[in-house]
Every structure is written in structure tokens, then in C-alpha cells.
Design an enzyme around this catalytic site. Structure first.
Site, PDB file in Angstrom:
ATOM      1  N   GLU A   1       9.459  -7.749  -3.380  1.00 21.67           N
ATOM      2  CA  GLU A   1       9.322  -8.988  -2.587  1.00 21.67           C
ATOM      3  C   GLU A   1      10.228  -8.937  -1.361  1.00 21.67           C
ATOM      4  O   GLU A   1      10.810  -9.941  -0.953  1.00 21.67           O
ATOM      5  CB  GLU A   1       9.569 -10.228  -3.453  1.00 21.67           C
ATOM      6  N   GLY A   2      10.343  -7.749  -0.788  1.00 20.86           N
ATOM      7  CA  GLY A   2      11.176  -7.517   0.380  1.00 20.86           C
ATOM      8  C   GLY A   2      12.510  -6.939  -0.036  1.00 20.86           C
ATOM      9  O   GLY A   2      13.244  -7.553  -0.824  1.00 20.86           O
TER      10      GLY A   2
ATOM     11  N   GLU B   1       0.856  -1.193   0.000  1.00 17.63           N
ATOM     12  CA  GLU B   1       0.000   0.000   0.000  1.00 17.63           C
ATOM     13  C   GLU B   1       0.888   1.237   0.000  1.00 17.63           C
ATOM     14  O   GLU B   1       2.085   1.142   0.296  1.00 17.63           O
ATOM     15  CB  GLU B   1      -0.898  -0.007   1.244  1.00 17.63           C
TER      16      GLU B   1
ATOM     17  N   ILE C   1       1.232  -2.541  -7.900  1.00 18.78           N
ATOM     18  CA  ILE C   1       0.735  -3.886  -8.179  1.00 18.78           C
ATOM     19  C   ILE C   1       1.082  -4.312  -9.614  1.00 18.78           C
ATOM     20  O   ILE C   1       0.577  -3.755 -10.591  1.00 18.78           O
ATOM     21  CB  ILE C   1      -0.776  -3.981  -7.889  1.00 18.78           C
TER      22      ILE C   1
HETATM   23  C1  LIG Z   1       8.367  -2.467  -9.933  1.00 18.41           C
HETATM   24  C2  LIG Z   1       7.741  -2.893  -8.658  1.00 18.41           C
HETATM   25  C3  LIG Z   1       6.817  -3.929  -8.657  1.00 18.41           C
HETATM   26  C4  LIG Z   1       6.185  -4.307  -7.469  1.00 18.41           C
HETATM   27  N1  LIG Z   1       5.228  -5.288  -7.502  1.00 18.41           N
HETATM   28  C5  LIG Z   1       4.487  -5.528  -6.383  1.00 18.41           C
HETATM   29  C6  LIG Z   1       3.366  -6.395  -6.437  1.00 18.41           C
HETATM   30  O1  LIG Z   1       3.035  -6.985  -7.479  1.00 18.41           O
HETATM   31  N2  LIG Z   1       2.623  -6.563  -5.313  1.00 18.41           N
HETATM   32  C7  LIG Z   1       2.929  -5.939  -4.142  1.00 18.41           C
HETATM   33  O2  LIG Z   1       2.204  -6.141  -3.176  1.00 18.41           O
HETATM   34  N3  LIG Z   1       3.998  -5.111  -4.061  1.00 18.41           N
HETATM   35  C8  LIG Z   1       4.782  -4.888  -5.155  1.00 18.41           C
HETATM   36  N4  LIG Z   1       5.859  -4.038  -5.092  1.00 18.41           N
HETATM   37  C9  LIG Z   1       6.135  -3.352  -3.833  1.00 18.41           C
HETATM   38  C10 LIG Z   1       7.435  -3.763  -3.172  1.00 18.41           C
HETATM   39  O3  LIG Z   1       7.334  -5.049  -2.632  1.00 18.41           O
HETATM   40  C11 LIG Z   1       7.782  -2.662  -2.146  1.00 18.41           C
HETATM   41  O4  LIG Z   1       8.199  -1.534  -2.877  1.00 18.41           O
HETATM   42  C12 LIG Z   1       8.839  -3.099  -1.162  1.00 18.41           C
HETATM   43  O5  LIG Z   1       8.352  -4.092  -0.299  1.00 18.41           O
HETATM   44  C13 LIG Z   1       9.359  -1.912  -0.319  1.00 18.41           C
HETATM   45  O6  LIG Z   1       8.299  -1.179   0.224  1.00 18.41           O
HETATM   46  P1  LIG Z   1       8.289   0.415   0.053  1.00 18.41           P
HETATM   47  O7  LIG Z   1       8.527   0.723  -1.374  1.00 18.41           O
HETATM   48  O8  LIG Z   1       7.071   0.938   0.687  1.00 18.41           O
HETATM   49  O9  LIG Z   1       9.571   0.913   0.850  1.00 18.41           O
HETATM   50  P2  LIG Z   1       9.656   1.170   2.443  1.00 18.41           P
HETATM   51  O10 LIG Z   1       9.125   0.016   3.182  1.00 18.41           O
HETATM   52  O11 LIG Z   1       9.101   2.517   2.730  1.00 18.41           O
HETATM   53  O12 LIG Z   1      11.229   1.198   2.643  1.00 18.41           O
HETATM   54  C14 LIG Z   1      12.042   2.353   2.352  1.00 18.41           C
HETATM   55  C15 LIG Z   1      13.467   2.025   2.771  1.00 18.41           C
HETATM   56  O13 LIG Z   1      13.517   1.788   4.185  1.00 18.41           O
HETATM   57  C16 LIG Z   1      14.091   0.522   4.437  1.00 18.41           C
HETATM   58  N5  LIG Z   1      13.469  -0.076   5.626  1.00 18.41           N
HETATM   59  C17 LIG Z   1      12.149  -0.214   5.906  1.00 18.41           C
HETATM   60  N6  LIG Z   1      11.979  -0.820   7.085  1.00 18.41           N
HETATM   61  C18 LIG Z   1      13.219  -1.105   7.564  1.00 18.41           C
HETATM   62  C19 LIG Z   1      13.727  -1.731   8.737  1.00 18.41           C
HETATM   63  N7  LIG Z   1      12.915  -2.240   9.675  1.00 18.41           N
HETATM   64  N8  LIG Z   1      15.071  -1.831   8.888  1.00 18.41           N
HETATM   65  C20 LIG Z   1      15.904  -1.335   7.935  1.00 18.41           C
HETATM   66  N9  LIG Z   1      15.500  -0.731   6.810  1.00 18.41           N
HETATM   67  C21 LIG Z   1      14.170  -0.622   6.624  1.00 18.41           C
HETATM   68  C22 LIG Z   1      13.807  -0.305   3.184  1.00 18.41           C
HETATM   69  O14 LIG Z   1      14.692  -1.408   3.061  1.00 18.41           O
HETATM   70  C23 LIG Z   1      14.004   0.758   2.112  1.00 18.41           C
HETATM   71  O15 LIG Z   1      15.376   0.901   1.841  1.00 18.41           O
HETATM   72  C24 LIG Z   1       6.522  -3.669  -6.261  1.00 18.41           C
HETATM   73  C25 LIG Z   1       7.483  -2.642  -6.263  1.00 18.41           C
HETATM   74  C26 LIG Z   1       8.086  -2.245  -7.428  1.00 18.41           C
HETATM   75  C27 LIG Z   1       9.076  -1.121  -7.399  1.00 18.41           C
END
Ligand SMILES: Cc1cc2nc3c(=O)[nH]c(=O)nc-3n(C[C@H](O)[C@H](O)[C@H](O)COP(=O)(O)OP(=O)(O)OC[C@H]3O[C@@H](n4cnc5c(N)ncnc54)[C@H](O)[C@@H]3O)c2cc1C
Length: 383
Positions: free
Chosen positions: A367-368, A127, A157
């Protein structure tokens, strides 16, 4: 321990590789340039059984196992990373429905995913305000007459507007009694559900031929039989799916890096400076040697995780996280070295080196993120 491929695995690799050479590699640069969704290419993969590699034949899958899936993903990503991510998510969605669905849910969706009748599947977990921490999601599904009313936003997504079916996560606990991870449930959403609006199509650095969209749910009605698995059990389903999904993304990273590495070897042999091929310089040889070593190590980690999943061991989260972390980080370095070996020609679109670097970058994020993989690995040792 046996490093030989089984007959089935070898056959899957061969048919994927033939398809990649014939259809995908020749199309990849144009798909990227035009940011064109690979509809025909995905149909070709479905014909080969690659949209359900680890899904039972009774549901239209190839039933070839997790190792075969990882190997097929490496091949497809070597040809076109955008097609590969769409294939990865579709396989993951098919597996989730196969594992957690009722017989009716399986029959309704899985054969359509494996046959290509559904162009793709989608996995709607993230989200705008909940990425690394999906428990922070706010999308809700509230009990209504004969079903559920969904409201909220999903972000990033893959194939969100193309998917014939989407697996959706939403909060099902009451606002005044939040249950954290134990208040999330999983639903199946058909394409075109009323109240589901497709939002922004992301303009991405790489994987430009894959689709990434936001989704808005406004009083979207889902019938009772849309619930996948048990009520409030959705978070567990998401984590299990992601363990398997990480093997897919590790394989995708390896496939992209393999293409970059092979092209760098070819370029180093052809390109002459100071009167000899640059492959004769030790600086170039060391870059290639490091890349080959990292590729082999990434492959071994990934196939180990795939083997654990194939043997149905109860948990393989740590091994999947190690595979995803090591493969994506080393694939990034391999693609960067490949670009460096191309010199200035690596920086322009005449060669694929710049595309590989753009495409591979996201494998460290989705995917993390790599940071999240490290958390999973460290926790598994320290808890
Ligand atoms: C091209 C693309 C396709 C995708 N496809 C899908 C999909 O099909 N379905 C879906 O559900 N999602 C999808 N995603 C989402 C993707 O899984 C997320 O972008 C990802 O999990 C990171 O979440 P965020 O972007 O909100 O970053 P955030 O969670 O806001 O993280 C920002 C930064 O903070 C760091 N961080 C966060 N928490 C911690 C912690 N506890 N300790 C240390 N560092 C931390 C992260 O590693 C990152 O460097 C997609 C993303 C992209 C870019």
C-alpha cells in the site's frame, strides 16, 4: 478532542478481542507454519461484522465507522497478521464498491463481502513493472462488443484466487494517445471470469497464511456494467482507496507490534539472568519504554487519520501517509526489540517473536512503500 471510545467502538473492540483470544491467537502459529489460508477464521470475522466495519447496515455492514475499523484491525492483527491483511483488503474492496458502485453493483457484491459469502475481496492494481508508479501499468481494457476485453498481468494480488470479486485497474486510453493517470479505469471482475488465469502463489517471508498471487488476463471479457465509476477515473479511485487502505495497514502494523510488545514484557518478567528477572535491567526497561512510546504515538497518528476519514474531510492523504509511515517503521523496531529481549529464544519458532518480525516487515512495503509515503508527505508541504 475526545480520547474516549463511543459505545459502538468499544463494542467492536470487545467482540474483536474476544474472537482473537478464542480463535485467532491459538491458531496463528499453525496457520503460519502450514501456510494455510484462514477460511474458517475469515468466516468468523464476517459473522461479527468485521468484513464490513465501515459499510452501511443496508449492505450488510456494521456501519461502525473508520475509527472502529482501525481499532478492530489492531485487535485482529494482534491475533493473526495474515488474517488481518485479508480482512483489510476485503474491507477496502467493500468500501470502494459502496462508494463508487452503481446501486446494482453495490447490491451484487457488497452484501456477499460483508456476510462472508465471498471469502474475500481483492484489489488488483500492481503489475510486474508497475508498483510504486501504478500509472506505468500496461494492462489494457479495450472496447469490444457489449463490453471490454482485458489483457495484461497483475502482480502481488492478496487473495487473488480466493476473492469472490476483484477490483481491477486497466488502461482504457488508446495506445497512440496515452493520457497518463487520466487513461486508467476501474472494473469489477467476478471470481472465475473466463480469460483470467491465476499464476504463481508467492512463497513469502511473512504473512504466510495470506494468499499473494499473480494474475494473467488473456482476452478476458467484462460486460459494460463491470466498469466501476466513470471511464478514465480509475486512478483517482485507486488513490482514494489507498488513503483509507493506509489507515488499515498502519493499524495492522500496530496490532502486530502490540502482540510483540506484550510478549516481550511477559518474557522480561519471567526470564532470569544474573539472579534476577531481565526486566530489572535498565537496558531492557529502556527498550520497553521506547516501544511503549512509539506504540502510543503510532496509535494517535492512526486514529487521527481515521477520524479525518470518518468526518469525511475532502483530503486526508498526508495524515494517512504519516500514520502508515510512522506505524510501520516503529512497528518494525518494536518487533525487532521484542526479538532481542527474547535472546536466542527469539530466533527460533518456540516463541512468536520471530513470526511477528517476519509478518510486520511487509507493512513498510505494501500500500505504498515508506519511501512513497515520504513523497506524499513532502509533496503535501511543498506544493
Ligand atoms: C505481500 C504483498 C501483498 C501485496 N498485496 C497487493 C494487493 O493486494 N494489490 C496490489 O495491487 N498490490 C499489492 N502488493 C504490491 C505492493 O503494493 C508493491 O509491492 C509496492 O507498492 C511496491 O512496488 P514494487 O514491489 O513494484 O517496488 P518498486 O516500486 O519497484 O520499488 C522498489 C524500491 O524503490 C523505491 N522507489 C520506487 N520509486 C521511488 C521514488 N520515486 N523515490 C524513492 N524511492 C522509490 C521503493 O520505495 C522500493 O524501495 C503487495 C505486495 C506484497 C509484498
Amino acid at each position: 478532542m475526545d480520547f474516549e471510545l463511543s459505545e459502538t467502538q468499544a463494542l467492536v473492540v470487545k467482540s474483536a478481542r474476544d474472537f482473537v483470544e478464542r480463535r485467532l491467537r491459538p491458531a496463528a502459529a499453525e496457520l503460519d507454519r502450514e501456510a494455510r489460508f484462514p477460511t474458517a477464521e475469515l468466516a468468523g470475522l464476517a459473522e461479527l461484522g468485521l468484513m464490513g466495519v465501515n459499510i452501511p447496515q443496508a449492505l450488510g455492514g456494521a456501519e461502525a465507522g473508520v475509527i472502529a475499523y482501525a481499532l478492530a484491525m489492531m485487535e485482529v492483527a494482534r491475533g493473526c497478521a495474515s488474517t488481518a491483511v485479508t480482512m483489510a483488503v476485503t474491507n477496502m474492496v467493500g468500501e470502494v464498491i459502496t462508494r463508487f458502485g452503481t446501486p446494482a453493483q453495490r447490491q451484487a457484491h457488497v452484501p456477499k463481502l460483508t456476510s462472508g459469502e465471498h471469502t474475500a475481496g481483492a484489489f488488483a492494481l500492481s503489475e510486474p513493472g508497475a508498483g510504486s508508479d501504478p500509472v506505468g501499468m500496461t494492462t489494457s481494457a479495450v472496447r469490444g462488443d457489449g463490453g471490454w476485453i482485458v489483457n495484461g498481468q497483475k502482480q502481488w494480488i492478496t487473495s487473488g484466487s480466493k476473492a469472490g470479486v476483484m477490483v481491477l485497474w486497466a488502461r482504457t486510453d488508446a495506445p497512440d494517445e496515452r493520457r497518463g493517470a487520466k487513461g486508467i479505469s476501474c472494473f469489477l471482475v467476478p471470481r472465475g471470469a473466463r480469460g483470467l488465469e491465476i499464476g504463481k502463489h508467492e512463497d513469502k517471508l511473512g504473512l504466510r497464511a495470506s494468499e499473494t498471487v499473480s494474475l494473467a488476463f488473456t482476452d478476458c471479457f467484462l460486460p459494460d456494467d463491470a466498469l466501476l465509476g466513470d471511464l478514465h477515473d480509475g486512478f483517482k479511485i485507486a488513490m482514494m482507496a489507498l488513503d483509507g487502505g493506509r489507515i488499515g495497514i498502519a493499524s495492522q502494523a500496530i496490532g502486530i507490534a502490540t502482540a510483540a510488545f506484550e510478549e516481550a514484557c511477559g518474557y522480561a518478567r519471567d526470564r532470569k539472568q544474573f539472579g534476577k528477572p531481565i526486566a530489572d535491567f535498565q537496558a531492557i526497561q529502556w527498550m520497553l519504554a521506547d516501544s511503549q512510546t512509539e506504540l502510543d504515538a503510532a496509535r494517535l497518528c492512526t486514529l487521527r487519520a481515521a477520524q479525518l476519514k470518518e468526518r469525511q474531510v475532502p483530503r486526508f492523504s498526508r495524515e494517512a501517509a504519516i500514520a502508515k509511515l510512522f506505524a510501520s517503521e516503529s512497528a518494525w523496531r518494536i518487533c525487532d526489540r521484542a526479538l532481542q529481549i527474547h535472546g536466542g529464544y527469539g530466533y527460533v519458532k518456540d516463541f512468536a517473536a520471530e513470526r511477528h518480525l517476519r509478518d510486520v516487515r511487509v507493512t513498510r512495503i505494501y500500500e505504498g512503500t515508506s519511501e512513497v509515503q515520504r513523497i506524499v508527505i513532502a509533496r503535501s508541504r511543498l506544493s
